[in-house]
Motif scaffolding. Sequence first.
Motif, PDB file in Angstrom:
ATOM      1  N   TRP A  17       0.642  -1.243  -0.497  1.00 48.13           N
ATOM      2  CA  TRP A  17      -0.418   0.052  -0.048  1.00 48.13           C
ATOM      3  C   TRP A  17       0.609   0.850  -0.030  1.00 48.13           C
ATOM      4  O   TRP A  17       0.604   2.362  -0.451  1.00 48.13           O
ATOM      5  CB  TRP A  17      -0.938  -0.445   1.186  1.00 48.13           C
ATOM      6  CG  TRP A  17      -1.596   1.050   1.511  1.00 48.13           C
ATOM      7  CD1 TRP A  17      -3.239   0.855   0.779  1.00 48.13           C
ATOM      8  CD2 TRP A  17      -1.521   2.819   2.299  1.00 48.13           C
ATOM      9  NE1 TRP A  17      -3.632   2.392   1.462  1.00 48.13           N
ATOM     10  CE2 TRP A  17      -2.796   2.993   1.928  1.00 48.13           C
ATOM     11  CE3 TRP A  17      -0.615   2.943   3.194  1.00 48.13           C
ATOM     12  CZ2 TRP A  17      -2.905   4.269   2.839  1.00 48.13           C
ATOM     13  CZ3 TRP A  17      -0.705   3.666   3.676  1.00 48.13           C
ATOM     14  CH2 TRP A  17      -2.312   5.118   3.481  1.00 48.13           C
ATOM     15  N   THR A  18       1.830   1.753   0.655  1.00 43.52           N
ATOM     16  CA  THR A  18       3.114   2.264   0.949  1.00 43.52           C
ATOM     17  C   THR A  18       2.983   2.748  -0.498  1.00 43.52           C
ATOM     18  O   THR A  18       3.545   3.827  -0.920  1.00 43.52           O
ATOM     19  CB  THR A  18       3.895   2.159   1.995  1.00 43.52           C
ATOM     20  OG1 THR A  18       3.320   2.042   3.545  1.00 43.52           O
ATOM     21  CG2 THR A  18       4.831   3.213   2.245  1.00 43.52           C
ATOM     22  N   ARG A  20       2.429   1.839  -3.734  1.00 43.66           N
ATOM     23  CA  ARG A  20       1.378   2.453  -4.694  1.00 43.66           C
ATOM     24  C   ARG A  20       1.752   3.402  -3.932  1.00 43.66           C
ATOM     25  O   ARG A  20       1.090   4.234  -4.600  1.00 43.66           O
ATOM     26  CB  ARG A  20       0.546   1.332  -4.322  1.00 43.66           C
ATOM     27  CG  ARG A  20       0.364  -0.248  -4.927  1.00 43.66           C
ATOM     28  CD  ARG A  20      -0.898  -0.697  -4.979  1.00 43.66           C
ATOM     29  NE  ARG A  20      -1.417  -0.174  -6.507  1.00 43.66           N
ATOM     30  CZ  ARG A  20      -2.240  -0.203  -7.190  1.00 43.66           C
ATOM     31  NH1 ARG A  20      -3.580  -1.374  -6.409  1.00 43.66           N
ATOM     32  NH2 ARG A  20      -3.364   0.056  -8.424  1.00 43.66           N
ATOM     33  N   LYS A  21       0.673   4.395  -2.678  1.00 50.52           N
ATOM     34  CA  LYS A  21       0.791   5.881  -2.880  1.00 50.52           C
ATOM     35  C   LYS A  21       2.331   6.320  -3.221  1.00 50.52           C
ATOM     36  O   LYS A  21       2.463   7.171  -3.264  1.00 50.52           O
ATOM     37  CB  LYS A  21       0.742   5.322  -1.522  1.00 50.52           C
ATOM     38  CG  LYS A  21      -0.822   5.541  -0.491  1.00 50.52           C
ATOM     39  CD  LYS A  21      -1.707   6.342  -1.315  1.00 50.52           C
ATOM     40  CE  LYS A  21      -3.252   6.016  -0.841  1.00 50.52           C
ATOM     41  NZ  LYS A  21      -4.052   6.421  -1.658  1.00 50.52           N
ATOM     42  N   ALA A  24       2.119   6.809  -6.970  1.00 51.98           N
ATOM     43  CA  ALA A  24       1.241   7.489  -7.297  1.00 51.98           C
ATOM     44  C   ALA A  24       1.593   9.797  -7.108  1.00 51.98           C
ATOM     45  O   ALA A  24       0.936  10.270  -7.193  1.00 51.98           O
ATOM     46  CB  ALA A  24      -0.021   7.664  -6.562  1.00 51.98           C
TER      47      ALA A  24
END
Length: 86
Positions: A17-18, A20-21, A24
Amino acid sequence: MIRRLFYMALGAFVALWTMRKLQALRPDHVARRTAGRVAGLADQFKDFAVDVRRQSASRETELRAQLRLDSVETRPTRYDDVKDGR
């Protein structure tokens, strides 16, 4: 054993998740999103301006009908009756 597996899976999820953030936040992604939002905001502003013009024209027509005015240049015949705001 189950507890370790749970925390290992949780750690993997948080890591993915980190990542991917953080991806982004790359400049090309940020610029693309910003351009899209600005374009959407401009469209919303344009639609708002069209609505305001349409409603103001409608209201002006209603007021002209109530006051029996034919045009903008119609003025009272006697200027003594007109208050000038002083």
